[in-house]
Scaffold this active site. Sequence first.
Site, PDB file in Angstrom:
ATOM      1  N   SER A  18       0.821  -1.213   0.000  1.00  0.00           N
ATOM      2  CA  SER A  18       0.000   0.000   0.000  1.00  0.00           C
ATOM      3  C   SER A  18       0.858   1.268   0.000  1.00  0.00           C
ATOM      4  CB  SER A  18      -0.918   0.017   1.225  1.00  0.00           C
ATOM      5  OG  SER A  18      -1.600   1.253   1.325  1.00  0.00           O
ATOM      6  N   SER A  20      -0.555   4.118   0.935  1.00  0.00           N
ATOM      7  CA  SER A  20      -1.216   5.016   1.881  1.00  0.00           C
ATOM      8  C   SER A  20      -0.286   5.550   2.969  1.00  0.00           C
ATOM      9  CB  SER A  20      -2.423   4.318   2.527  1.00  0.00           C
ATOM     10  OG  SER A  20      -3.438   4.126   1.581  1.00  0.00           O
ATOM     11  N   LYS A  74     -14.473  -3.748   4.585  1.00  0.00           N
ATOM     12  CA  LYS A  74     -15.215  -2.487   4.519  1.00  0.00           C
ATOM     13  C   LYS A  74     -16.677  -2.622   4.931  1.00  0.00           C
ATOM     14  CE  LYS A  74     -12.401  -0.316   0.915  1.00  0.00           C
ATOM     15  NZ  LYS A  74     -12.403   0.344  -0.404  1.00  0.00           N
ATOM     16  N   ASN A  95     -14.461   3.031   4.752  1.00  0.00           N
ATOM     17  CA  ASN A  95     -13.017   2.916   4.520  1.00  0.00           C
ATOM     18  C   ASN A  95     -12.208   3.807   5.462  1.00  0.00           C
ATOM     19  OD1 ASN A  95     -13.357   5.498   3.354  1.00  0.00           O
ATOM     20  ND2 ASN A  95     -11.738   5.109   1.859  1.00  0.00           N
ATOM     21  N   ASP A 110     -13.932   6.852  -0.373  1.00  0.00           N
ATOM     22  CA  ASP A 110     -13.772   6.337  -1.733  1.00  0.00           C
ATOM     23  C   ASP A 110     -14.704   7.068  -2.699  1.00  0.00           C
ATOM     24  OD1 ASP A 110     -11.819   4.407  -1.195  1.00  0.00           O
ATOM     25  OD2 ASP A 110     -13.298   2.876  -0.698  1.00  0.00           O
ATOM     26  N   ALA A 135     -18.338  -4.854  -9.533  1.00  0.00           N
ATOM     27  CA  ALA A 135     -19.352  -4.456  -8.552  1.00  0.00           C
ATOM     28  C   ALA A 135     -18.911  -4.790  -7.134  1.00  0.00           C
ATOM     29  CB  ALA A 135     -20.682  -5.151  -8.867  1.00  0.00           C
ATOM     30  N   GLY A 136     -17.597  -4.851  -6.908  1.00  0.00           N
ATOM     31  CA  GLY A 136     -17.086  -5.098  -5.560  1.00  0.00           C
ATOM     32  C   GLY A 136     -17.109  -3.831  -4.719  1.00  0.00           C
ATOM     33  N   GLY A 251      -6.056   5.688 -12.035  1.00  0.00           N
ATOM     34  CA  GLY A 251      -6.588   5.499 -10.688  1.00  0.00           C
ATOM     35  C   GLY A 251      -5.868   6.275  -9.605  1.00  0.00           C
TER      36      GLY A 251
END
Length: 291
Positions: A18, A20, A74, A95, A110, A135-136, A251
């Site tokens: 990640s 983040s 989540k 999230n 998100d 569609a997750g 993204g």
Amino acid sequence: MPQDSYLVGLIGSGIGPSLSPALHEREADRQGLRYVYRLIDIDTLHAGPEAVGDLVRAARDLGFDGLNITHPCKQLVIEHLDALSPGAEALGAVNTVVFQDGRSIGHNTDVTGFAASFARGLPDVPLERVVQLGAGGAGAAVAHAMLTLGAGHITVVDAMPDRSADLAASLNRHFGPGRAATAALDALPRLLADADGVVHATPTGMAAHPGLPFPAGLLRPGLWIAEVVYRPLETELLRTARAVGCPVLDGGGMAVFQAADAFRLFTGREPDATRMLADIAELADVASVRN
């Protein structure tokens, strides 16, 4: 005296790569904050997703200021929180968790992160007919964002039909009947021939899942493509679409703007998203070299 020291973390599965921690800590450094961002990987802990409740409580008791939550926790985290923001409640996913006066409050950045990225990167593109692949958890967030941005109709396509049906039903409940529908994968040639744009929200294109999510021959000039994957920033889909003449959005913006919104929730301070966009370009480039 204003708080100038923060301890936050990320709970999820397989989160070692990640970006983040670096995104948050770099911005905090520029603002003169002592800011530690820890990864809490349930795989490393040999724990299942259902452990998220215990991990959230432990973080609160240990003095964390907040947490980010990612796949596959989540939805599961919700029952362990004291309150939800309206956005998180509408989406049914969290999230970001902020600890405040002993209470845990769930948010979802998100949706706002993707909306901000899309508005910045693809302004003024037509939004009447949108096709979304995936569609997750990420898919649910970006579909909500697209309809919030004014998309007329969104068709959700997923390899798991039940999942796309559930998402479409949720979108129609929240935004009004007829705003969303589902279709099978074999309907993509027909759908993309009539669509204004495509939102791609599956793992295809990540380093571990290379390739295209649909045949390159379905791309055409003018069909915009918005990507959720940010490692690498330029997926095979974006590279191929750009060569065809499609407007594209990587993204990275979603990753940055959702992190900026979380940073604001954790600290009450205004992050500089422009600096963070430069950070992610550098960090993703370094990561791609390592891979």
